[in-house]
Design an enzyme around this catalytic site. Sequence first.
Site: not given
Length: 240
Positions: A84, A194
């Site tokens: 992240f 993602r």
Amino acid sequence: MTDTPSFRSDMTVELIKHSASDTDVLWAARVSTAGEQSLDELSKDPERSRGLLNFLMRDRHGSPFEHNSMTFFISAPIFVFREFHRHRVGWSYNEESGRYRQLEPVFYLPGEDRKLVQQGRPGKYEFVPGTPEQHALVAKTMEESYRQSYAAYQEMLAAGVAREVARAALPVGLYSSMYATCNARSLMHFLGLRTKDERSQVPSFPQREIEMVAELMERAWAELMPLTHAAFNANGRVAP
């Protein structure tokens, strides 16, 4: 606080605060031609400007999509957060600290639907389901490792070792929590990388665990900015 390890395979994503709507994109875009009169957009139905939203997305006029904000509470394994934090432009993070609090023994175990076996070479590989034996091995091995590492962590804390030192014994499968704040443009870039989606112009190969977080974030964003979300999908899921 509990000293008994627990295991989970899901992710937590909660939208805790936001200032985000399709109208935010419109008044930001129209200031270029209407000046202060662009604020009139605040009282108008954004549906009437669906075409403008699509134009901005298609031609990659990105800055109007930055005038909004969403803050999420996320609970996920540490290895998810390490991926992240590669996303830096348009993001702010605050994560719980193992220096200042004792970390709770909550650990990640892959769910039964998690594909375990990687086939092919980098750039062209795919994941396929594991056998029951492989799933059983993963669960057994991870649980044993987690229990041993947390016991070592507790032993050091009990001996007076500082939390910031003792935490080095803990694995990346430990759950952590953070606040993540972004705008629609930075979120779209994150989603483009993602998530794996057949509408994407650019192929993506995300790790499943961060994709699970991304899917939950996208669901919340789509409710806040449905027209922007539709334009994102219609234009190949590429951030403007």
